[in-house]
Scaffold this motif. Structure first.
Motif, PDB file in Angstrom:
ATOM      1  N   ILE A  65     -15.860 -19.858  22.618  1.00  0.00           N
ATOM      2  CA  ILE A  65     -15.393 -19.844  21.234  1.00  0.00           C
ATOM      3  C   ILE A  65     -16.315 -20.670  20.351  1.00  0.00           C
ATOM      4  CG2 ILE A  65     -13.505 -20.521  19.705  1.00  0.00           C
ATOM      5  CD1 ILE A  65     -11.583 -19.956  22.034  1.00  0.00           C
ATOM      6  N   GLY A  66     -16.664 -21.874  20.828  1.00  0.00           N
ATOM      7  CA  GLY A  66     -17.506 -22.754  20.018  1.00  0.00           C
ATOM      8  C   GLY A  66     -18.901 -22.187  19.777  1.00  0.00           C
ATOM      9  N   ILE A  67     -19.531 -21.651  20.816  1.00  0.00           N
ATOM     10  CA  ILE A  67     -20.873 -21.077  20.664  1.00  0.00           C
ATOM     11  C   ILE A  67     -20.826 -19.857  19.744  1.00  0.00           C
ATOM     12  CG2 ILE A  67     -22.746 -19.898  21.875  1.00  0.00           C
ATOM     13  CD1 ILE A  67     -22.762 -22.875  22.353  1.00  0.00           C
ATOM     14  N   ALA A  68     -19.787 -19.027  19.889  1.00  0.00           N
ATOM     15  CA  ALA A  68     -19.670 -17.853  19.021  1.00  0.00           C
ATOM     16  C   ALA A  68     -19.503 -18.264  17.561  1.00  0.00           C
ATOM     17  CB  ALA A  68     -18.494 -16.982  19.466  1.00  0.00           C
ATOM     18  N   LEU A  69     -18.689 -19.290  17.307  1.00  0.00           N
ATOM     19  CA  LEU A  69     -18.515 -19.759  15.930  1.00  0.00           C
ATOM     20  C   LEU A  69     -19.810 -20.356  15.378  1.00  0.00           C
ATOM     21  CD1 LEU A  69     -14.958 -21.391  16.143  1.00  0.00           C
ATOM     22  CD2 LEU A  69     -15.598 -19.288  14.935  1.00  0.00           C
ATOM     23  N   ALA A  70     -20.547 -21.067  16.231  1.00  0.00           N
ATOM     24  CA  ALA A  70     -21.830 -21.607  15.789  1.00  0.00           C
ATOM     25  C   ALA A  70     -22.797 -20.481  15.443  1.00  0.00           C
ATOM     26  CB  ALA A  70     -22.426 -22.500  16.880  1.00  0.00           C
ATOM     27  N   ALA A  71     -22.817 -19.430  16.260  1.00  0.00           N
ATOM     28  CA  ALA A  71     -23.687 -18.288  15.982  1.00  0.00           C
ATOM     29  C   ALA A  71     -23.290 -17.599  14.680  1.00  0.00           C
ATOM     30  CB  ALA A  71     -23.608 -17.289  17.147  1.00  0.00           C
ATOM     31  N   ILE A  72     -22.002 -17.459  14.448  1.00  0.00           N
ATOM     32  CA  ILE A  72     -21.536 -16.845  13.201  1.00  0.00           C
ATOM     33  C   ILE A  72     -21.956 -17.694  12.004  1.00  0.00           C
ATOM     34  CG2 ILE A  72     -19.456 -16.282  11.869  1.00  0.00           C
ATOM     35  CD1 ILE A  72     -18.143 -15.534  14.566  1.00  0.00           C
ATOM     36  N   ALA A  73     -21.822 -19.023  12.140  1.00  0.00           N
ATOM     37  CA  ALA A  73     -22.189 -19.913  11.035  1.00  0.00           C
ATOM     38  C   ALA A  73     -23.687 -19.824  10.725  1.00  0.00           C
ATOM     39  CB  ALA A  73     -21.805 -21.347  11.388  1.00  0.00           C
ATOM     40  N   TYR A  74     -24.518 -19.900  11.761  1.00  0.00           N
ATOM     41  CA  TYR A  74     -25.961 -19.827  11.539  1.00  0.00           C
ATOM     42  C   TYR A  74     -26.370 -18.438  11.044  1.00  0.00           C
ATOM     43  CZ  TYR A  74     -27.035 -24.388  13.557  1.00  0.00           C
ATOM     44  OH  TYR A  74     -27.128 -25.733  13.784  1.00  0.00           O
ATOM     45  N   GLY A  75     -25.748 -17.405  11.571  1.00  0.00           N
ATOM     46  CA  GLY A  75     -26.083 -16.059  11.117  1.00  0.00           C
ATOM     47  C   GLY A  75     -25.703 -15.833   9.663  1.00  0.00           C
ATOM     48  N   ALA A  76     -24.508 -16.281   9.274  1.00  0.00           N
ATOM     49  CA  ALA A  76     -24.089 -16.106   7.881  1.00  0.00           C
ATOM     50  C   ALA A  76     -24.993 -16.900   6.944  1.00  0.00           C
ATOM     51  CB  ALA A  76     -22.637 -16.552   7.723  1.00  0.00           C
ATOM     52  N   TRP A  77     -25.345 -18.121   7.352  1.00  0.00           N
ATOM     53  CA  TRP A  77     -26.213 -18.938   6.498  1.00  0.00           C
ATOM     54  C   TRP A  77     -27.597 -18.305   6.357  1.00  0.00           C
ATOM     55  CZ3 TRP A  77     -30.840 -21.411   7.617  1.00  0.00           C
ATOM     56  CH2 TRP A  77     -31.316 -22.297   6.630  1.00  0.00           C
ATOM     57  N   SER A  78     -28.193 -17.898   7.482  1.00  0.00           N
ATOM     58  CA  SER A  78     -29.541 -17.331   7.421  1.00  0.00           C
ATOM     59  C   SER A  78     -29.538 -15.985   6.710  1.00  0.00           C
ATOM     60  CB  SER A  78     -30.121 -17.181   8.829  1.00  0.00           C
ATOM     61  OG  SER A  78     -29.292 -16.348   9.630  1.00  0.00           O
ATOM     62  N   GLY A  79     -28.487 -15.172   6.914  1.00  0.00           N
ATOM     63  CA  GLY A  79     -28.400 -13.895   6.219  1.00  0.00           C
ATOM     64  C   GLY A  79     -28.299 -14.079   4.719  1.00  0.00           C
ATOM     65  N   GLY A  80     -27.484 -15.052   4.286  1.00  0.00           N
ATOM     66  CA  GLY A  80     -27.385 -15.328   2.855  1.00  0.00           C
ATOM     67  C   GLY A  80     -28.677 -15.861   2.272  1.00  0.00           C
ATOM     68  N   TRP A  81     -29.363 -16.713   3.030  1.00  0.00           N
ATOM     69  CA  TRP A  81     -30.640 -17.278   2.563  1.00  0.00           C
ATOM     70  C   TRP A  81     -31.671 -16.169   2.367  1.00  0.00           C
ATOM     71  CZ3 TRP A  81     -35.616 -17.626   4.543  1.00  0.00           C
ATOM     72  CH2 TRP A  81     -36.450 -18.589   3.953  1.00  0.00           C
ATOM     73  N   LEU A  82     -31.753 -15.262   3.345  1.00  0.00           N
ATOM     74  CA  LEU A  82     -32.703 -14.161   3.237  1.00  0.00           C
ATOM     75  C   LEU A  82     -32.328 -13.197   2.112  1.00  0.00           C
ATOM     76  CD1 LEU A  82     -33.276 -13.354   7.009  1.00  0.00           C
ATOM     77  CD2 LEU A  82     -34.986 -14.222   5.410  1.00  0.00           C
ATOM     78  N   ALA A  83     -31.033 -12.971   1.921  1.00  0.00           N
ATOM     79  CA  ALA A  83     -30.591 -12.029   0.890  1.00  0.00           C
ATOM     80  C   ALA A  83     -30.976 -12.492  -0.502  1.00  0.00           C
ATOM     81  CB  ALA A  83     -29.077 -11.841   0.976  1.00  0.00           C
ATOM     82  N   ASP A  84     -31.079 -13.795  -0.715  1.00  0.00           N
ATOM     83  CA  ASP A  84     -31.470 -14.322  -2.028  1.00  0.00           C
ATOM     84  C   ASP A  84     -32.975 -14.302  -2.239  1.00  0.00           C
ATOM     85  OD1 ASP A  84     -28.900 -14.784  -2.857  1.00  0.00           O
ATOM     86  OD2 ASP A  84     -28.874 -16.892  -2.254  1.00  0.00           O
TER      87      ASP A  84
END
Length: 517
Positions: A65-84
């Motif tokens: 659960i913890g690793i999956a949540l960490a992956a979701i957090a990093y993925g959402a952050w990096s996806g948003g950064w790239l989208a801008d």
């Protein structure tokens, strides 16, 4: 010169024109739903992938659960950064294709790494789980912010767009969790589930790339051959699965199971669950008891019910059905009722371990806690507790409330025997003895002397009854089957238990008590 505010004519606001870059609402919803759902499929299946190597404990579940949540957090952050910083359209298809490749490669990576990290400490658990989940989950989590960026055509509808897509992503996760837990895991091996998901992600990514190129009528940045090259890489990764070591003969709803032939005994069979030895049966001689704790079970039974005397026996956990087969062979007419949560193990036992259901043996699929509650009061002479999740007694089967229900089912002169595995400093066995002793007035413990003084881990067998136990007879019989084992009772047992915690449904930290650090 002052101009009165009433003289100023403010033109009505006009809605902003829709962005030419926006995706159709249906496509945007699908991408968010699908990518969010895929993350939860990975998370659910990851428990089955790592289980054969590090077990299925609270720590492993928490790590997934913890690793999956960490992956979701990093993925959402990096996806948003790239989208801008870039047009999100060229990024969506590669994200899905790469996630498919990472999903396909997960299988051989976990199986090779698992052999190295098998049975490791917390750091090994975290590393193996990260190898199973992190990269594909991070890539999939980047899809949602990329899609959101494309759909934000009107700043006055930002909340509506973000809220709608966030809700759709959550629904995708819920749907995938229920579908995987209730249907896929019960029907398909983990290999099939992950490879099917990898193919679905790759096909979706390639299809999306083709659609977006048509939409803008121009080649997106990057050569057209890149998606095809990525697809080939994914196929190579998936192909490695065929040569990676596989610890399972079959996957049941709960276990990676394998039956091995004993090289020293042609009719001997060992049942391995998640790569741990679980049961041993002799197909030719059901009276043969290989493991020490089963010999202790047999010794207690031989004393409380002499050979030939039928019993009404209830077994919590079936596994290889060693003890039910022993009782049937030594006490014809015995009624063995077995509660086994994993229907796949019942089928495996019937197919490969000589299990034959009939008047003397009935196997019921279901959770022992729920099933015991439905049993009549004073209906069993012998209750055998031998249910494990990997090497751990499930916490809800180790509480005082469970012990009270077992006592209710056991006849006044009946006996409850329970198998427990523990390691120094022996916190769990002490607590389980205190818990059983809080309900049964007469309790004893069978264990090797080295284990009792905390020098090694071991099986421990708790013996409990409403009636005084025939301790001298049990001790004498134990000396015949295992001269190295001790029987502890009365004041000596009280000293061993000391002030150990009584486990309850409200507080039963079994995994923490078992921790050796």
């Amino acid at each position: 010169m002052n101009i009165a505010s009433s003289d100023v004519t403010v033109p009505p606001a006009r809605p902003a024109p829709p962005s030419v870059h926006a995706l159709p609402n249906g496509l945007a919803a699908f991408l968010v739903f699908f990518s969010s759902g895929a993350v939860l499929v990975l998370e659910t299946v990851a428990l089955r992938l790592v289980g054969p190597y590090v077990g299925v404990t609270l720590q492993v579940t928490s790590s997934v659960i913890g690793i999956a949540l960490a992956a979701i957090a990093y993925g959402a952050w990096s996806g948003g950064w790239l989208a801008d910083r870039r047009d999100p359209r060229p990024l969506l298809a590669p994200a899905l294709v790469l996630a498919g490749i990472a999903t396909a490669i997960t299988l051989p990576v976990v199986r090779y790494a698992g052999e190295v990290l098998r049975g490791g400490a917390a750091s090994a658990i975290l590393l193996l789980v990260a190898l199973a989940v992190f990269v594909p989950a991070m890539l999939l989590a980047a899809v949602t912010p990329l899609v959101v960026k494309l759909q934000l055509a009107d700043l006055r509808r930002t909340g509506q767009v973000v809220g709608r897509l966030s809700g759709i992503g959550t629904l995708g996760g819920i749907t995938a969790t229920l579908l995987t837990g209730f249907v896929l895991v019960a029907a398909l091996p983990s290999t099939v589930i992950l490879l099917a998901l990898a193919v679905a992600l790759g096909v979706t990514g390639l299809g999306l790339g083709w659609y977006l190129r048509r939409q803008v009528r121009a080649e997106l940045p990057g050569p057209a051959r890149a998606p095809a090259a990525l697809a080939v890489l994914g196929l190579v990764g998936a192909g490695l699965t065929t040569v990676a070591p596989n610890p399972c003969d079959i996957e049941t709803a709960y276990h990676c199971a394998r039956v091995a032939t004993d090289p020293a005994r042609a009719s001997g069979r060992t049942l391995l669950l998640n790569s741990a030895q679980h049961s041993y049966v002799d197909l030719a001689d059901p009276r043969h008891l290989e493991y020490a704790y089963t010999k202790w079970f047999g010794a207690v039974t031989d004393v409380v019910a002499p050979a030939g005397q039928r019993l009404d026996a209830l077994h919590l956990g079936g596994g290889g059905f060693t003890v039910p087969r022993y009782l049937t062979a030594t006490r014809p007419g015995t009624d063995n009722l077995v509660f086994e949560i994993d229907g796949g193990l019942i089928e495996l036992g019937e197919r490969e371990l000589g299990v034959r259901q009939g008047p003397d043996l009935r196997a019921v699929t279901g959770d022992a806690r729920m099933l015991v509650a439905g049993e009549p009061t004073d209906s069993r002479d012998l209750v055998v507790g031998d249910a494990f999740g990997h090497l751990v007694v499930p916490w809800h089967l180790a509480t005082r409330e469970m012990a009270a229900d077992i006592r209710r089912v056991t006849r006044p002169n009946g006996v409850y025997v329970q198998n427990v595995i523990d390691y120094p400093p022996l916190r769990f066995i002490r607590s389980e003895l205190a818990t059983v002793g809080a309900e049964f007035p007469h309790v004893a413990l069978i264990a090797p002397p080295e284990a009792l003084v905390g020098e090694q881990g071991s099986n421990f067998v708790i013996v409990a009854s409403d009636a005084p136990l025939p301790l001298d007879a049990i001790r004498a019989r134990l000396a015949e089957v295992d001269a190295q084992v001790s029987l502890v009772s009365d004041a000596e047992l009280d000293g061993f238990v000391d002030d150990a915690l009584v486990l309850t449904d409200d507080f039963a930290p079994v995994d923490q008590l078992l921790a050796t650090a």
